[in-house]
Design an enzyme around this catalytic site. Structure first.
Site, short mmCIF file in Angstrom:
data_model
loop_
_atom_site.label_atom_id
_atom_site.label_comp_id
_atom_site.label_asym_id
_atom_site.label_seq_id
_atom_site.Cartn_x
_atom_site.Cartn_y
_atom_site.Cartn_z
CD GLU A 442 -2.98 0.39 -0.23
OE1 GLU A 442 -3.11 1.29 -1.06
OE2 GLU A 442 -3.40 -0.77 -0.40
C1 LIG Z 1 2.31 -9.85 0.80
C2 LIG Z 1 2.13 -8.81 -0.25
C3 LIG Z 1 0.85 -8.43 -0.63
C4 LIG Z 1 0.68 -7.49 -1.65
N1 LIG Z 1 -0.59 -7.19 -2.08
C5 LIG Z 1 -0.75 -6.43 -3.20
C6 LIG Z 1 -2.03 -6.26 -3.80
O1 LIG Z 1 -3.04 -6.75 -3.29
N2 LIG Z 1 -2.11 -5.55 -4.95
C7 LIG Z 1 -1.03 -4.99 -5.54
O2 LIG Z 1 -1.17 -4.38 -6.58
N3 LIG Z 1 0.21 -5.12 -4.99
C8 LIG Z 1 0.37 -5.83 -3.84
N4 LIG Z 1 1.62 -6.00 -3.30
C9 LIG Z 1 2.75 -5.32 -3.90
C10 LIG Z 1 3.28 -4.17 -3.05
O3 LIG Z 1 2.38 -3.12 -3.04
C11 LIG Z 1 4.67 -3.80 -3.60
O4 LIG Z 1 5.55 -4.83 -3.21
C12 LIG Z 1 5.13 -2.45 -3.11
O5 LIG Z 1 4.37 -1.45 -3.71
C13 LIG Z 1 6.60 -2.19 -3.42
O6 LIG Z 1 6.91 -2.49 -4.75
P1 LIG Z 1 8.17 -3.43 -5.07
O7 LIG Z 1 8.03 -4.66 -4.25
O8 LIG Z 1 8.28 -3.59 -6.53
O9 LIG Z 1 9.43 -2.65 -4.51
P2 LIG Z 1 10.24 -1.49 -5.26
O10 LIG Z 1 9.28 -0.55 -5.90
O11 LIG Z 1 11.26 -2.11 -6.11
O12 LIG Z 1 10.93 -0.75 -4.04
C14 LIG Z 1 12.10 -1.26 -3.39
C15 LIG Z 1 12.60 -0.20 -2.41
O13 LIG Z 1 12.93 1.01 -3.12
C16 LIG Z 1 12.20 2.11 -2.59
N5 LIG Z 1 11.80 3.00 -3.68
C17 LIG Z 1 11.29 2.64 -4.89
N6 LIG Z 1 11.02 3.73 -5.61
C18 LIG Z 1 11.34 4.79 -4.87
C19 LIG Z 1 11.29 6.21 -5.06
N7 LIG Z 1 10.80 6.74 -6.19
N8 LIG Z 1 11.72 7.01 -4.07
C20 LIG Z 1 12.18 6.49 -2.91
N9 LIG Z 1 12.26 5.17 -2.67
C21 LIG Z 1 11.84 4.33 -3.63
C22 LIG Z 1 10.99 1.50 -1.89
O14 LIG Z 1 10.51 2.35 -0.85
C23 LIG Z 1 11.57 0.20 -1.36
O15 LIG Z 1 12.20 0.42 -0.13
C24 LIG Z 1 1.81 -6.90 -2.26
C25 LIG Z 1 3.10 -7.27 -1.86
C26 LIG Z 1 3.26 -8.23 -0.89
C27 LIG Z 1 4.66 -8.65 -0.52
#
Ligand SMILES: Cc1cc2nc3c(=O)[nH]c(=O)nc-3n(C[C@H](O)[C@H](O)[C@H](O)COP(=O)(O)OP(=O)(O)OC[C@H]3O[C@@H](n4cnc5c(N)ncnc54)[C@H](O)[C@@H]3O)c2cc1C
Length: 456
Positions: A442
């Site tokens: 989220e």
């Molecule tokens: C158990 C679980 C349930 C989930 N449920 C859903 C769901 O129902 N629907 C859905 O759509 N998604 C869902 N997700 C996905 C979740 O919302 C994403 O994992 C999350 O948004 C982060 O994206 P990412 O994992 O690709 O990490 P990344 O975007 O790769 O981020 C990695 C790190 O980099 C940082 N970062 C990235 N971009 C920036 C920036 N521009 N500025 C500063 N810092 C940055 C982040 O804060 C983080 O610390 C779920 C994930 C999990 C693990």
């Protein structure tokens, strides 16, 4: 059962003494409700949470979600509490009567949710996502879309999801590649892959209505070209029967925590036969999603509060029972009796930190919920703007502070338990594992900080 989930006295203190929510009943919207009714809701929520949700918590954690022959099965013990939750109307406790809800103030529904969430967060994920999808339909759906999907979601008969994330589009949602291709009938064929979709596939409900972000062919790059679609797993055929809509679960994630919550990879349109129905206007998908963001982020802050609360109360209970060492004034007395560890100043320090942190998060989250109610019933634009302004600025704080500090409280609960706390037979290690994800999904907490400083 000792009070192990939520401190009821503190909940009532915040509701009636700090926020005086009973005064909401003076407003025409809530004139048919009373403090007695609010108390009844909270008491019934507590009972259902303690008697049905809580016993399924550890079993569900151990059993986890099963993915066999393309079918996703939730822990068997989830079926009964989920059914009771839906039958009791809890899913739409704070939604308008017209959509099948019970019309209570949001803050009262919020208090009920704290009990359910503290008892079993993984199970709460299913109705939580469903409610978000139902609210989108309530606000943006056409009357026909509402008729077909919304009521079944608000009742919990069908499940709902939010499908944003893709392998290369996590935080950067604008990078998504799921396509929406126009069909002659005005609808769209959806083609693409989503990952990490909570409640993406399961056997709690017959059908699941996915809210899918996708780009219509030819739409602008980035977030400006994203639209949102209703994509049911089973769609209505012309004769009104339900037929397969070409949505396939490709995998279920093995995770650190929330083992009972199905986190799925979904493939849409492998056979070019997945129909999506546009929700709202084209290219307004992000705007529409953002509209629901406040509630969703508040809900995740609630995860931190609820799990931290349960971890604290378990640790408090344990500290009163566990005998170890002598009172610090008797260190040199070999005859001194063993005392409960709560007598030791360092254990007290930890418990006091946990108690004050949880009560602080609760005050913050309940206040934000109260502001949502006040904005909803405001009688002037000025009043509405004032309370909506509070909501907007508080939400990233509720989400990030609630999840970060809730996690720290869970960690400290393990410390209070000592070695037992580190072992799987002890409930607080699950609280810690289940809580961690709250700072990630989220919108990660880093993104909440950017939202607070940059946008708000
Ligand atoms: C158990 C679980 C349930 C989930 N449920 C859903 C769901 O129902 N629907 C859905 O759509 N998604 C869902 N997700 C996905 C979740 O919302 C994403 O994992 C999350 O948004 C982060 O994206 P990412 O994992 O690709 O990490 P990344 O975007 O790769 O981020 C990695 C790190 O980099 C940082 N970062 C990235 N971009 C920036 C920036 N521009 N500025 C500063 N810092 C940055 C982040 O804060 C983080 O610390 C779920 C994930 C999990 C693990």
């Amino acid at each position: 059962m000792p009070q192990l989930l939520v401190d009821q006295r503190d909940v009532k203190f915040i509701l009636y003494e700090q926020l005086q929510v009973q005064k909401l009943c003076e407003h025409p919207r809530f004139s048919e409700y009373s403090q007695d009714m609010f108390d009844m809701v909270i008491e019934q929520a507590r009972k259902l949470a303690e008697n049905e949700f809580y016993p399924a918590n550890r079993i569900g954690d151990r059993e986890g979600v099963k993915f066999e022959d393309g079918e996703v099965k939730v822990p068997e013990c989830y079926h009964k509490p989920y059914r009771l939750y839906c039958e009791g109307g809890w899913l739409s406790i704070s939604d308008p009567i017209e959509v099948g809800g019970q019309g209570f103030p949001f803050i009262i529904g919020n208090a009920a949710i704290e009990f359910f969430s503290a008892a079993n967060w993984s199970l709460m994920m299913y109705p939580g996502l469903t409610h978000g999808a139902a609210r989108l339909l309530e606000k943006y759906g056409t009357p026909e879309q509402q008729e077909l999907y919304m009521y079944k979601l608000f009742s919990g008969e069908w499940g709902g999801t939010m499908c944003l994330t893709e392998p290369n589009a996590g935080t950067d949602v604008g990078a998504l590649t799921t396509k929406a291709i126009r069909r002659p009938d005005g609808n769209f064929n959806i083609v693409g892959q989503k990952i990490f979709i909570s409640s993406g596939a399961h056997n709690l409900t017959e059908n699941i209505v996915h809210m899918v972000l996708a780009r219509i062919e030819g739409a602008p790059k980035g977030t400006k070209g994203i639209s949102i679609f209703i994509v049911p797993r089973l769609r209505y055929a012309e004769d009104g029967s339900l037929v397969d809509n070409d949505v396939v679960c490709t995998n279920v994630e093995e995770k650190l925590g929330i083992h009972g919550s199905a986190t799925c990879g979904l493939s849409f349109g492998d056979n070019d036969n997945c129909i999506g129905y546009l929700l709202g206007e084209e290219n307004r998908g992000m705007r529409i999603m953002f509209d629901m963001m406040n509630e969703a982020r508040h809900f995740v802050g609630m995860q931190g509060l609820a799990l931290g609360s349960a971890a604290y109360l378990h640790a408090l209970n344990y500290a009163k029972e566990r005998l170890q060492g002598v009172h610090f004034t008797q260190l040199k007395n070999p005859e001194a009796p063993r005392v409960p560890i709560i007598e030791h100043p360092d254990v007290r320090r930890m418990l006091m930190f946990m108690k004050s942190t949880i009560e602080g998060i609760r005050a913050l989250l309940y206040y934000a919920a109260y502001c949502m109610d006040r904005a909803a019933i405001a009688e002037s634009e000025e009043e509405r703007d004032k309370f909506q302004g509070y909501v907007d600025i508080l939400i990233p704080v509720c989400k990030a502070y609630g999840s970060d500090m809730g996690f720290r409280v869970c960690e400290m609960a393990i410390q209070v338990y000592g070695g037992y706390g580190y072992c799987v037979d002890c409930p607080v290690e699950q609280h810690l594992r289940d809580c961690k994800i709250a700072s990630i999904y989220e919108g990660t907490n880093g993104i909440q900080a950017l939202d607070l400083v940059g946008r708000k």
